[in-house]
Design a protein around this motif. Structure first.
Motif, PDB file in Angstrom:
ATOM      1  N   LEU A  82       0.845  -1.194   0.000  1.00  0.00           N
ATOM      2  CA  LEU A  82       0.000   0.000   0.000  1.00  0.00           C
ATOM      3  C   LEU A  82       0.881   1.244   0.000  1.00  0.00           C
ATOM      4  CD1 LEU A  82      -2.472  -1.149   2.802  1.00  0.00           C
ATOM      5  CD2 LEU A  82      -2.849  -1.302   0.333  1.00  0.00           C
ATOM      6  N   THR A  83       0.313   2.364  -0.427  1.00  0.00           N
ATOM      7  CA  THR A  83       1.048   3.626  -0.446  1.00  0.00           C
ATOM      8  C   THR A  83       0.618   4.490   0.734  1.00  0.00           C
ATOM      9  OG1 THR A  83       1.283   3.597  -2.849  1.00  0.00           O
ATOM     10  CG2 THR A  83       1.536   5.719  -1.750  1.00  0.00           C
ATOM     11  N   PHE A  84       1.613   5.015   1.460  1.00  0.00           N
ATOM     12  CA  PHE A  84       1.347   5.860   2.619  1.00  0.00           C
ATOM     13  C   PHE A  84       2.026   7.213   2.468  1.00  0.00           C
ATOM     14  CE2 PHE A  84       0.559   1.617   4.096  1.00  0.00           C
ATOM     15  CZ  PHE A  84      -0.535   1.768   4.934  1.00  0.00           C
ATOM     16  N   HIS A  85       1.278   8.255   2.790  1.00  0.00           N
ATOM     17  CA  HIS A  85       1.855   9.589   2.835  1.00  0.00           C
ATOM     18  C   HIS A  85       2.695   9.700   4.102  1.00  0.00           C
ATOM     19  CE1 HIS A  85       2.331  13.908   2.711  1.00  0.00           C
ATOM     20  NE2 HIS A  85       1.792  14.001   3.911  1.00  0.00           N
ATOM     21  N   VAL A  86       3.882  10.298   3.978  1.00  0.00           N
ATOM     22  CA  VAL A  86       4.746  10.502   5.143  1.00  0.00           C
ATOM     23  C   VAL A  86       5.336  11.897   5.112  1.00  0.00           C
ATOM     24  CG1 VAL A  86       5.354   8.064   5.487  1.00  0.00           C
ATOM     25  CG2 VAL A  86       6.750   9.475   3.964  1.00  0.00           C
ATOM     26  N   ASN A  87       5.578  12.427   6.294  1.00  0.00           N
ATOM     27  CA  ASN A  87       6.357  13.653   6.442  1.00  0.00           C
ATOM     28  C   ASN A  87       7.120  13.545   7.752  1.00  0.00           C
ATOM     29  OD1 ASN A  87       4.584  14.406   8.570  1.00  0.00           O
ATOM     30  ND2 ASN A  87       3.232  15.494   7.150  1.00  0.00           N
ATOM     31  N   ASN A  88       7.814  14.613   8.143  1.00  0.00           N
ATOM     32  CA  ASN A  88       8.689  14.492   9.312  1.00  0.00           C
ATOM     33  C   ASN A  88       7.945  14.476  10.646  1.00  0.00           C
ATOM     34  OD1 ASN A  88       7.946  17.167   9.445  1.00  0.00           O
ATOM     35  ND2 ASN A  88      10.017  17.997   9.300  1.00  0.00           N
ATOM     36  N   ASN A  89       6.633  14.353  10.604  1.00  0.00           N
ATOM     37  CA  ASN A  89       5.859  14.160  11.838  1.00  0.00           C
ATOM     38  C   ASN A  89       5.666  12.687  12.176  1.00  0.00           C
ATOM     39  OD1 ASN A  89       5.170  16.969  12.466  1.00  0.00           O
ATOM     40  ND2 ASN A  89       4.023  16.897  10.550  1.00  0.00           N
ATOM     41  N   ILE A 124       0.184   0.418  10.269  1.00  0.00           N
ATOM     42  CA  ILE A 124      -0.115  -0.900  10.847  1.00  0.00           C
ATOM     43  C   ILE A 124      -1.617  -1.173  10.822  1.00  0.00           C
ATOM     44  CG2 ILE A 124      -0.040  -2.288  12.953  1.00  0.00           C
ATOM     45  CD1 ILE A 124       2.606  -0.869  13.635  1.00  0.00           C
ATOM     46  N   ILE A 125      -2.395  -0.292  11.426  1.00  0.00           N
ATOM     47  CA  ILE A 125      -3.833  -0.544  11.497  1.00  0.00           C
ATOM     48  C   ILE A 125      -4.487  -0.500  10.122  1.00  0.00           C
ATOM     49  CG2 ILE A 125      -4.441   1.876  11.974  1.00  0.00           C
ATOM     50  CD1 ILE A 125      -6.134  -1.307  13.409  1.00  0.00           C
ATOM     51  N   ASP A 134     -14.764  -7.122   8.287  1.00  0.00           N
ATOM     52  CA  ASP A 134     -15.590  -6.980   9.484  1.00  0.00           C
ATOM     53  C   ASP A 134     -14.751  -6.839  10.755  1.00  0.00           C
ATOM     54  OD1 ASP A 134     -17.968  -6.749  10.912  1.00  0.00           O
ATOM     55  OD2 ASP A 134     -18.111  -8.915  11.261  1.00  0.00           O
ATOM     56  N   VAL A 135     -13.695  -6.037  10.663  1.00  0.00           N
ATOM     57  CA  VAL A 135     -12.846  -5.757  11.818  1.00  0.00           C
ATOM     58  C   VAL A 135     -12.938  -4.264  12.127  1.00  0.00           C
ATOM     59  CG1 VAL A 135     -10.449  -5.635  12.645  1.00  0.00           C
ATOM     60  CG2 VAL A 135     -11.256  -7.671  11.425  1.00  0.00           C
ATOM     61  N   ALA A 136     -13.126  -3.929  13.392  1.00  0.00           N
ATOM     62  CA  ALA A 136     -13.209  -2.527  13.818  1.00  0.00           C
ATOM     63  C   ALA A 136     -11.820  -2.048  14.200  1.00  0.00           C
ATOM     64  CB  ALA A 136     -14.164  -2.389  14.995  1.00  0.00           C
ATOM     65  N   GLY A 137     -11.350  -0.980  13.542  1.00  0.00           N
ATOM     66  CA  GLY A 137     -10.003  -0.486  13.765  1.00  0.00           C
ATOM     67  C   GLY A 137      -9.969   0.799  14.564  1.00  0.00           C
ATOM     68  N   ASN A 153      -3.922   8.987   5.543  1.00  0.00           N
ATOM     69  CA  ASN A 153      -3.601   7.674   4.982  1.00  0.00           C
ATOM     70  C   ASN A 153      -4.786   6.727   5.001  1.00  0.00           C
ATOM     71  OD1 ASN A 153      -0.917   8.001   4.109  1.00  0.00           O
ATOM     72  ND2 ASN A 153      -0.185   7.866   6.217  1.00  0.00           N
ATOM     73  N   ALA A 154      -5.608   6.833   6.029  1.00  0.00           N
ATOM     74  CA  ALA A 154      -6.821   6.018   6.062  1.00  0.00           C
ATOM     75  C   ALA A 154      -7.744   6.388   4.902  1.00  0.00           C
ATOM     76  CB  ALA A 154      -7.539   6.187   7.398  1.00  0.00           C
ATOM     77  N   LYS A 155      -7.833   7.675   4.642  1.00  0.00           N
ATOM     78  CA  LYS A 155      -8.660   8.140   3.526  1.00  0.00           C
ATOM     79  C   LYS A 155      -8.088   7.684   2.192  1.00  0.00           C
ATOM     80  CE  LYS A 155     -10.769  12.364   1.657  1.00  0.00           C
ATOM     81  NZ  LYS A 155     -10.907  13.836   1.829  1.00  0.00           N
ATOM     82  N   ILE A 156      -6.764   7.829   2.027  1.00  0.00           N
ATOM     83  CA  ILE A 156      -6.110   7.406   0.792  1.00  0.00           C
ATOM     84  C   ILE A 156      -6.361   5.926   0.513  1.00  0.00           C
ATOM     85  CG2 ILE A 156      -3.834   6.961  -0.257  1.00  0.00           C
ATOM     86  CD1 ILE A 156      -2.868   9.533   1.161  1.00  0.00           C
ATOM     87  N   ASN A 157      -6.316   5.122   1.574  1.00  0.00           N
ATOM     88  CA  ASN A 157      -6.452   3.669   1.417  1.00  0.00           C
ATOM     89  C   ASN A 157      -7.867   3.162   1.650  1.00  0.00           C
ATOM     90  OD1 ASN A 157      -3.638   2.465   0.897  1.00  0.00           O
ATOM     91  ND2 ASN A 157      -3.246   3.941   2.528  1.00  0.00           N
ATOM     92  N   ASN A 158      -8.799   4.103   1.791  1.00  0.00           N
ATOM     93  CA  ASN A 158     -10.224   3.770   1.825  1.00  0.00           C
ATOM     94  C   ASN A 158     -10.604   2.798   2.942  1.00  0.00           C
ATOM     95  OD1 ASN A 158     -12.862   4.046   0.803  1.00  0.00           O
ATOM     96  ND2 ASN A 158     -12.670   2.178  -0.437  1.00  0.00           N
ATOM     97  N   VAL A 159     -10.143   3.107   4.152  1.00  0.00           N
ATOM     98  CA  VAL A 159     -10.570   2.346   5.324  1.00  0.00           C
ATOM     99  C   VAL A 159     -11.000   3.337   6.406  1.00  0.00           C
ATOM    100  CG1 VAL A 159      -9.062   0.372   4.856  1.00  0.00           C
ATOM    101  CG2 VAL A 159      -8.256   2.226   6.336  1.00  0.00           C
TER     102      VAL A 159
END
Length: 278
Positions: A82-89, A124-125, A134-137, A153-159
């Motif tokens: 999967l692709t994740f956005h990252v910055n220095n935070n 991770i989540i 059917d898993v609650a994150g 990142n949750a929005k980008i990966n649609n979860v």
């Protein structure tokens, strides 16, 4: 300057800055700066960069030569496909952490509630939810800036993940079937000796595990039992030399079926334990 010449220039500059994979980084920075892919490059490698492309490429090369992590420059990192956005935070997701996700996926079942503590980028989540049904994150982090990145990142990966800004369990009231965590675990005295990309640019609060590197494990283990359902499972990512210490913590706290799992390199990487039915 042609695209071919730009790659050679970038490689030379980054080699002088002691960048390990200078050629690959030079290509990735050129692709980002010029908005091209490899197919375009091989067809047009002897064409000239525009003035704007040259300026942008030189800018990002300068940043990388200053040892700013490549992922903070490009703004993304791949993890679990999967692709994740990252910055220095946030910490940059690493392949080592995929071992934690893979072990969690072996025990997570439909209908479970899963908490990711010290979520950072949310990798991770989000990876867990993308590979289960059917898993609650749920996820928490002390940094509001990290939470903002994880939400993106949750929005980008649609979860959907229920995020909470919290100092460990401070604002966590629910109980969960599984808790996963990759907490800060580097010994304070070791941090200045890490590679510059890590020591100078990744967030200190996500690295520093205090004097012995075990501070966050102690705090999480201490409070975790009251936040786990019967037969709930706690999984940690650990440093390569922390398997015995962290597994002993879990055993002392009353966890059963405690085990240490190695990563692909053969290093201790995950510790997990189960709370017996009470």
């Amino acid at each position: 300057m042609t695209y071919r010449e730009a790659i050679k220039l970038g490689e030379s500059i980054l080699q002088k800055a002691d960048i390990t994979d200078a050629k690959n980084d030079a290509w990735l920075l050129l692709a980002m700066a010029c908005k091209i892919d490899r197919t375009y490059y091989y067809v047009h490698m002897d064409e000239e960069l525009t003035t704007e492309q040259t300026r942008e490429y030189q800018s990002v090369l300068k940043k990388r030569a200053e040892r700013i992590p490549l992922q903070y420059i490009t703004g993304e990192q791949e993890f679990m496909g999967l692709t994740f956005h990252v910055n220095n935070n946030v910490l940059i997701p690493r392949q080592d952490t995929e071992t934690l996700v893979e072990e969690a996926l072996k025990i997570i079942e439909p209908g479970m509630k899963v908490l990711d503590m010290c979520t950072g980028s949310g990798c991770i989540i989000i990876s867990i939810l993308k590979n289960t049904t059917d898993v609650a994150g749920y996820a928490c982090d002390i940094s509001k800036h990290a939470i903002n990145v994880a939400k993106e990142n949750a929005k980008i990966n649609n979860v959907f993940v229920d995020f909470e800004r919290s100092d460990l369990f401070e604002k966590i009231n629910d109980k969960f079937d599984v808790i996963v965590s990759n907490p800060p675990y580097i010994r304070s005295e070791e941090i200045p000796h890490l590679m510059p990309e890590v020591a100078r640019f990744e967030p200190m609060e996500a690295l520093d595990g205090k004097e012995d590197g075990l501070d966050f494990y102690r705090r999480i283990v201490k409070d975790s039992k009251t936040h786990l359902n019967d037969n709930g499972i706690l999984l940690f990512e650990i440093g390569y030399d922390q398997g015995t210490a962290v597994s002993d913590m879990l055993k002392y706290a009353g966890y059963c079926e405690v085990k240490v799992i190695k990563d692909l390199a053969g290093n201790d990487r995950v510790v997990m334990g189960r709370i017996e039915k009470r």
